[in-house]
Scaffold this motif. Structure first.
Motif, mmCIF file in Angstrom:
data_model
loop_
_atom_site.group_PDB
_atom_site.id
_atom_site.type_symbol
_atom_site.label_atom_id
_atom_site.label_comp_id
_atom_site.label_asym_id
_atom_site.label_seq_id
_atom_site.Cartn_x
_atom_site.Cartn_y
_atom_site.Cartn_z
ATOM 1 N N GLY A 209 9.641 11.435 0.887
ATOM 2 C CA GLY A 209 10.596 11.855 1.910
ATOM 3 C C GLY A 209 10.961 10.767 2.892
ATOM 4 N N TYR A 210 10.446 9.565 2.668
ATOM 5 C CA TYR A 210 10.681 8.449 3.596
ATOM 6 C C TYR A 210 12.078 7.894 3.394
ATOM 7 N N THR A 211 12.932 7.959 4.451
ATOM 8 C CA THR A 211 14.326 7.508 4.315
ATOM 9 C C THR A 211 14.717 6.466 5.360
ATOM 10 N N GLU A 212 13.772 6.046 6.203
ATOM 11 C CA GLU A 212 14.097 5.041 7.213
ATOM 12 C C GLU A 212 14.380 3.701 6.563
ATOM 13 N N THR A 213 15.066 2.812 7.276
ATOM 14 C CA THR A 213 15.404 1.503 6.738
ATOM 15 C C THR A 213 14.267 0.504 6.884
ATOM 16 N N GLN A 214 13.206 0.883 7.632
ATOM 17 C CA GLN A 214 12.087 -0.048 7.777
ATOM 18 C C GLN A 214 11.322 -0.133 6.482
ATOM 19 N N THR A 215 10.691 -1.281 6.251
ATOM 20 C CA THR A 215 10.021 -1.523 4.974
ATOM 21 C C THR A 215 8.658 -0.867 4.916
ATOM 22 N N THR A 216 8.240 -0.477 3.699
ATOM 23 C CA THR A 216 6.879 0.000 3.455
ATOM 24 C C THR A 216 6.102 -1.020 2.648
ATOM 25 N N ASN A 217 6.725 -2.187 2.433
ATOM 26 C CA ASN A 217 6.124 -3.222 1.582
ATOM 27 C C ASN A 217 5.165 -4.084 2.406
ATOM 28 N N GLU A 218 4.130 -3.442 2.992
ATOM 29 C CA GLU A 218 3.174 -4.136 3.848
ATOM 30 C C GLU A 218 1.757 -3.882 3.375
ATOM 31 N N LYS B 84 -7.774 -3.448 -6.290
ATOM 32 C CA LYS B 84 -7.970 -2.001 -6.309
ATOM 33 C C LYS B 84 -7.576 -1.471 -4.940
ATOM 34 N N LYS B 85 -6.596 -0.562 -4.905
ATOM 35 C CA LYS B 85 -6.179 -0.055 -3.603
ATOM 36 C C LYS B 85 -5.431 1.266 -3.724
ATOM 37 N N ASP B 86 -5.394 1.988 -2.607
ATOM 38 C CA ASP B 86 -4.635 3.227 -2.543
ATOM 39 C C ASP B 86 -3.147 2.917 -2.509
ATOM 40 N N VAL B 87 -2.364 3.818 -3.080
ATOM 41 C CA VAL B 87 -0.901 3.710 -3.062
ATOM 42 C C VAL B 87 -0.343 4.990 -2.450
ATOM 43 N N ASN B 88 0.292 4.869 -1.314
ATOM 44 C CA ASN B 88 0.896 6.029 -0.651
ATOM 45 C C ASN B 88 2.314 6.219 -1.154
ATOM 46 N N VAL C 121 -1.267 10.388 -2.301
ATOM 47 C CA VAL C 121 -1.989 9.138 -2.458
ATOM 48 C C VAL C 121 -2.378 8.954 -3.924
ATOM 49 N N TYR C 122 -2.066 7.793 -4.464
ATOM 50 C CA TYR C 122 -2.428 7.425 -5.827
ATOM 51 C C TYR C 122 -3.284 6.162 -5.761
ATOM 52 N N PHE C 123 -3.616 5.627 -6.897
ATOM 53 C CA PHE C 123 -4.545 4.500 -6.938
ATOM 54 C C PHE C 123 -4.050 3.475 -7.948
ATOM 55 N N VAL C 124 -4.066 2.178 -7.576
ATOM 56 C CA VAL C 124 -3.646 1.126 -8.493
ATOM 57 C C VAL C 124 -4.819 0.205 -8.801
ATOM 58 N N ASN D 72 0.810 -1.217 0.000
ATOM 59 C CA ASN D 72 0.000 0.000 0.000
ATOM 60 C C ASN D 72 0.846 1.270 0.000
ATOM 61 N N ALA D 73 2.184 1.099 -0.080
ATOM 62 C CA ALA D 73 3.045 2.284 -0.076
ATOM 63 C C ALA D 73 4.408 1.955 -0.671
ATOM 64 N N PHE D 74 5.104 2.989 -1.121
ATOM 65 C CA PHE D 74 6.505 2.860 -1.551
ATOM 66 C C PHE D 74 7.178 4.225 -1.436
ATOM 67 N N SER D 75 8.507 4.237 -1.509
ATOM 68 C CA SER D 75 9.273 5.474 -1.284
ATOM 69 C C SER D 75 10.334 5.642 -2.369
ATOM 70 N N PRO D 76 9.984 6.240 -3.505
ATOM 71 C CA PRO D 76 10.933 6.399 -4.620
ATOM 72 C C PRO D 76 11.915 7.545 -4.399
ATOM 73 N N ASN D 77 12.878 7.325 -3.469
ATOM 74 C CA ASN D 77 13.851 8.368 -3.138
ATOM 75 C C ASN D 77 15.284 7.936 -3.419
ATOM 76 N N SER D 78 15.438 6.868 -4.216
ATOM 77 C CA SER D 78 16.764 6.384 -4.644
ATOM 78 C C SER D 78 17.634 5.903 -3.497
#
Length: 242
Positions: free
Chosen positions: A233-242, A225-229, A207-210, A147-153
């Motif tokens: 600015g997310y730079t922590e090492t914890q995963t957002t792949n939940e 069908k779900k929201d995509v956050n 928030v986007y939609f897939v 439900n989320a990802f962090s495209p910050n390289s």
């Protein structure tokens, strides 16, 4: 005269020996499979496979000592419990097949070799009592999205894509929309994904939609069908792949 007779005798013995040796050489088969596994590694010499679909497998007869024999090959593909009703038959020494249906697939190579009045067969009786068929097990389908990802390289969740562990997806299409319903991106391979860009430029955090439509090898249909956050600015090492 004695030497000539001895010479002729030796030649006759050699001829009979060579002829007899040729007749006692029996053709054999050793069918195996080769394929590329889910990790991208080439696997050869297999007799049993468990993998995700679609899966292309190359089949090799392993026939040997066939010189002088007329060969006939018949690859028989059937589902567990349906040996008398193969769904595919191929008449080649070596062949390939792409598996797109889940379940247990069994494969036998019925081979016959003929040399004059001599016949060597590896057919029904051989596979019923002496040999085990090759087996290909195709997993049931599985497909999940985060439900989320962090495209910050930072190398962590930079691409929005299917969760690791998806299996046996044979048809796939995913589309990203913004909050106004505008199409942002789409892809047709479950291994692909969205990098958080539109027309080559980074989109804003939000928030986007897939929308995902897919089909599994077992016939299961996925309508996700779900929201995509998008957390730029997310730079922590914890995963957002939940």
């Amino acid at each position: 005269m004695k030497l000539k007779t001895l010479y002729i005798t030796i030649i006759c013995v050699l001829f009979l020996t060579v002829h007899a040796f040729g007749q006692t050489t029996t053709p054999t088969i050793n069918p195996t499979m080769s394929y590329t596994d889910s990790e991208g590694s080439e696997q050869t010499g297999s007799t049993s496979i468990s993998e995700s679909a679609p899966l292309t497998v190359n089949f090799t007869s392993g026939a040997s000592d066939t010189d002088g024999w007329t060969s006939h090959y018949e690859w028989r593909f059937y589902k567990q419990g349906q040996r008398d009703s193969p769904y595919v038959v191929r008449y080649e020494e070596n062949t390939s097949f792409t598996f797109t249906e889940s379940g247990a697939h069994l494969i036998e190579l019925w081979a016959t070799f003929v040399n004059g009045t001599d016949t060597v067969s590896y057919t029904d009786e051989y596979w019923s009592s002496e040999a085990s068929p090759l087996s290909v097990s195709i997993y049931e389908s599985k497909l999940e999205f985060p439900n989320a990802f962090s495209p910050n390289s930072d190398g962590i969740n930079d691409i929005y894509k299917a969760k690791d562990g998806y299996k046996s997806i044979v048809e796939f299409h995913a589309t990203i929309f913004n909050r106004w319903g505008q199409k942002i991106y789409s892809w047709d391979d479950p291994a692909g994904g969205w990098d958080g860009k539109f027309n080559g430029k980074d989109v804003k955090q939000g928030v986007y939609f897939v929308l995902v439509k897919a089909r599994g090898a077992d016939g299961r249909k996925f309508n996700i069908k779900k929201d995509v956050n998008l957390l730029r600015g997310y730079t922590e090492t914890q995963t957002t792949n939940e």
